[in-house]
Scaffold this active site. Structure first.
Site, PDB file in Angstrom:
ATOM      1  N   CYS A   1      -4.522  -1.445  -1.834  1.00 38.62           N
ATOM      2  CA  CYS A   1      -4.718  -0.008  -1.986  1.00 38.62           C
ATOM      3  C   CYS A   1      -5.638   0.211  -3.184  1.00 38.62           C
ATOM      4  O   CYS A   1      -5.337  -0.254  -4.291  1.00 38.62           O
ATOM      5  CB  CYS A   1      -3.361   0.645  -2.237  1.00 38.62           C
ATOM      6  SG  CYS A   1      -3.424   2.392  -2.628  1.00 38.62           S
ATOM      7  N   ASN A   2      -6.740   0.891  -2.962  1.00 39.22           N
ATOM      8  CA  ASN A   2      -7.673   1.148  -4.063  1.00 39.22           C
ATOM      9  C   ASN A   2      -7.052   2.070  -5.112  1.00 39.22           C
ATOM     10  O   ASN A   2      -7.266   1.895  -6.310  1.00 39.22           O
ATOM     11  CB  ASN A   2      -8.947   1.794  -3.516  1.00 39.22           C
ATOM     12  CG  ASN A   2      -9.742   0.844  -2.653  1.00 39.22           C
ATOM     13  OD1 ASN A   2     -10.645   0.179  -3.130  1.00 39.22           O
ATOM     14  ND2 ASN A   2      -9.401   0.766  -1.382  1.00 39.22           N
TER      15      ASN A   2
ATOM     16  N   TYR B   1      -0.641   8.422  -2.140  1.00 40.20           N
ATOM     17  CA  TYR B   1      -0.793   8.185  -3.577  1.00 40.20           C
ATOM     18  C   TYR B   1      -2.024   8.906  -4.139  1.00 40.20           C
ATOM     19  O   TYR B   1      -2.061   9.279  -5.306  1.00 40.20           O
ATOM     20  CB  TYR B   1      -1.009   6.684  -3.844  1.00 40.20           C
ATOM     21  CG  TYR B   1       0.222   5.786  -3.772  1.00 40.20           C
ATOM     22  CD1 TYR B   1       1.500   6.298  -3.570  1.00 40.20           C
ATOM     23  CD2 TYR B   1       0.075   4.413  -3.927  1.00 40.20           C
ATOM     24  CE1 TYR B   1       2.600   5.454  -3.518  1.00 40.20           C
ATOM     25  CE2 TYR B   1       1.178   3.560  -3.891  1.00 40.20           C
ATOM     26  CZ  TYR B   1       2.442   4.085  -3.680  1.00 40.20           C
ATOM     27  OH  TYR B   1       3.522   3.248  -3.640  1.00 40.20           O
ATOM     28  N   GLY B   2      -3.023   9.067  -3.277  1.00 34.04           N
ATOM     29  CA  GLY B   2      -4.346   9.472  -3.759  1.00 34.04           C
ATOM     30  C   GLY B   2      -4.470  10.892  -4.245  1.00 34.04           C
ATOM     31  O   GLY B   2      -5.509  11.282  -4.790  1.00 34.04           O
TER      32      GLY B   2
ATOM     33  N   CYS C   1     -11.056   3.258   0.542  1.00 31.46           N
ATOM     34  CA  CYS C   1      -9.612   3.436   0.683  1.00 31.46           C
ATOM     35  C   CYS C   1      -9.231   2.597   1.893  1.00 31.46           C
ATOM     36  O   CYS C   1      -9.919   2.635   2.918  1.00 31.46           O
ATOM     37  CB  CYS C   1      -9.296   4.914   0.922  1.00 31.46           C
ATOM     38  SG  CYS C   1      -7.618   5.219   1.545  1.00 31.46           S
TER      39      CYS C   1
ATOM     40  N   HIS D   1      -7.043   2.836   4.081  1.00 31.21           N
ATOM     41  CA  HIS D   1      -6.797   3.583   5.325  1.00 31.21           C
ATOM     42  C   HIS D   1      -8.099   3.809   6.106  1.00 31.21           C
ATOM     43  O   HIS D   1      -8.094   3.834   7.332  1.00 31.21           O
ATOM     44  CB  HIS D   1      -6.169   4.945   5.015  1.00 31.21           C
ATOM     45  CG  HIS D   1      -4.716   4.896   4.701  1.00 31.21           C
ATOM     46  ND1 HIS D   1      -4.229   4.493   3.482  1.00 31.21           N
ATOM     47  CD2 HIS D   1      -3.621   5.201   5.452  1.00 31.21           C
ATOM     48  CE1 HIS D   1      -2.901   4.561   3.494  1.00 31.21           C
ATOM     49  NE2 HIS D   1      -2.514   4.983   4.679  1.00 31.21           N
TER      50      HIS D   1
ATOM     51  N   ASP E   1       0.872  -1.176   0.000  1.00 28.86           N
ATOM     52  CA  ASP E   1       0.000   0.000   0.000  1.00 28.86           C
ATOM     53  C   ASP E   1       0.910   1.227   0.000  1.00 28.86           C
ATOM     54  O   ASP E   1       2.131   1.106   0.183  1.00 28.86           O
ATOM     55  CB  ASP E   1      -0.880  -0.017   1.263  1.00 28.86           C
ATOM     56  CG  ASP E   1      -1.806   1.197   1.362  1.00 28.86           C
ATOM     57  OD1 ASP E   1      -2.316   1.645   0.322  1.00 28.86           O
ATOM     58  OD2 ASP E   1      -2.009   1.708   2.484  1.00 28.86           O
ATOM     59  N   SER E   2       0.302   2.404  -0.147  1.00 33.04           N
ATOM     60  CA  SER E   2       1.091   3.630  -0.043  1.00 33.04           C
ATOM     61  C   SER E   2       1.604   3.822   1.379  1.00 33.04           C
ATOM     62  O   SER E   2       2.553   4.564   1.598  1.00 33.04           O
ATOM     63  CB  SER E   2       0.215   4.829  -0.414  1.00 33.04           C
ATOM     64  OG  SER E   2      -0.878   4.897   0.478  1.00 33.04           O
TER      65      SER E   2
HETATM   66  N1  DGL Z   1      -4.751   3.279   1.033  1.00 25.99           N
HETATM   67  C1  DGL Z   1      -4.915   3.830  -0.242  1.00 25.99           C
HETATM   68  C2  DGL Z   1      -6.215   3.432  -0.922  1.00 25.99           C
HETATM   69  O1  DGL Z   1      -6.773   2.396  -0.612  1.00 25.99           O
HETATM   70  C3  DGL Z   1      -4.562   5.225  -0.588  1.00 25.99           C
HETATM   71  C4  DGL Z   1      -4.165   6.257   0.336  1.00 25.99           C
HETATM   72  C5  DGL Z   1      -3.287   7.287  -0.358  1.00 25.99           C
HETATM   73  O2  DGL Z   1      -2.107   6.986  -0.480  1.00 25.99           O
HETATM   74  O3  DGL Z   1      -3.784   8.343  -0.748  1.00 25.99           O
HETATM   75  O4  DGL Z   1      -6.685   4.112  -1.784  1.00 25.99           O
END
Ligand code: DGL
Length: 261
Positions: free
Chosen positions: A77-78, A46-47, A183, A185, A14-15
């Site tokens: 991670c989505n 990442y988002g 997400c 998180h 994941d990020s």
């Molecule tokens: N955990 C990540 C997701 O499922 C993204 C969080 C991020 O890095 O912005 O999208």
């Protein structure tokens, strides 16, 4: 290189720490597996990044995991799944399990009310989600949540609660059939979200579905370990001294959330 064997690890990334929520479900379903978790904390979030940047990071992580080697990769991670799952699958021959916001299950339980889909700006902007929305988006509203993952990274759950409250305050709670945590998180906030919303509002995520999909794919390829002790190792591109203990605390948070549901 195509020498998978059953005793190799499963690479999960994941990020940042969000993927630990997926790791938890994988561990519950597949306790005999060796799980290698990587959080790209040095490059998170990442988002809110350009998709090309996220894709380059994902390709680099997967190539490093292949060197270990791993027998399967889970993109926990989505955002990374939306950006890079296709390219990763084109490049590697091992199973690659990806995620998407759980809009389909939310659609299936909808009672004619509203569905809110909370995810990162990148996830919601890309074709993968747009296609999903075209199929199951009736009554659904997509809500980008920039900054919410950072609050989870900082374990500032009080601020995350305020963030969620301010989102939900724009809606008549009685009308909400489901809230999708799109997400990984946000999955740590499942209980907080439920406590703000009425009992009839389902708070849904894709974690268990992802773990089940992984188990199915491994079983199909005779790669599922069904005996022997499993293990978990935590890795990060960030500061190991700070991040690894945080990952372990968040595993514990998942255990506590599970106990209470
Ligand atoms: N955990 C990540 C997701 O499922 C993204 C969080 C991020 O890095 O912005 O999208």
């Amino acid at each position: 290189m195509d020498l998978q064997n059953i005793d190799q690890s499963i690479g999960i990334f994941d990020s940042g720490v969000g993927g630990v929520s997926v790791l938890w479900d994988i561990r519950q379903l597949m306790p005999h597996e060796h799980l290698f978790f990587f959080g790209d904390n040095a490059n998170a979030p990442y988002g809110t990044k350009r998709p090309e940047e996220v894709k380059a990071r994902c390709m680099d992580i997967v190539h490093k995991m292949l060197q270990l080697p791993v027998k399967a990769v889970v993109i926990a991670c989505n955002t990374a799944s939306s950006v890079a799952a296709k390219s990763i699958r084109e490049e590697v021959s091992i199973p690659v399990i990806a995620m998407e916001p759980a809009l389909k299950p939310a659609h299936e339980i909808r009672q004619g009310g509203k569905i809110l889909v909370l995810a990162t700006p990148v996830t919601l902007a890309l074709p993968k989600f747009q296609n999903l929305y075209a199929l199951y988006g009736e009554g659904a509203e997509a809500i980008p949540c920039p900054g919410l993952m950072d609050l989870v990274e900082q374990e500032d759950m009080d601020a995350a609660e305020q963030y969620l409250k301010s989102i939900f305050s724009a809606y008549d709670h009685e009308q909400l059939d489901a809230v999708v945590l799109g997400c990984t998180h946000y999955v740590f906030l499942r209980q907080i979200a439920s406590s703000i919303l009425p009992e009839h509002t389902a708070v849904i995520d894709g974690n268990l579905g992802t773990a089940r999909q992984l188990r199915r794919v491994l079983a199909e390829r005779n790669l599922l370990r069904t005996e022997g002790e499993g293990s978990i190792s935590f890795h990060t591109s960030g500061d190991e001294q700070i991040i690894v203990p945080r990952m372990k605390r968040l595993m514990e948070r998942m255990r506590q959330m599970e106990c209470r549901t």
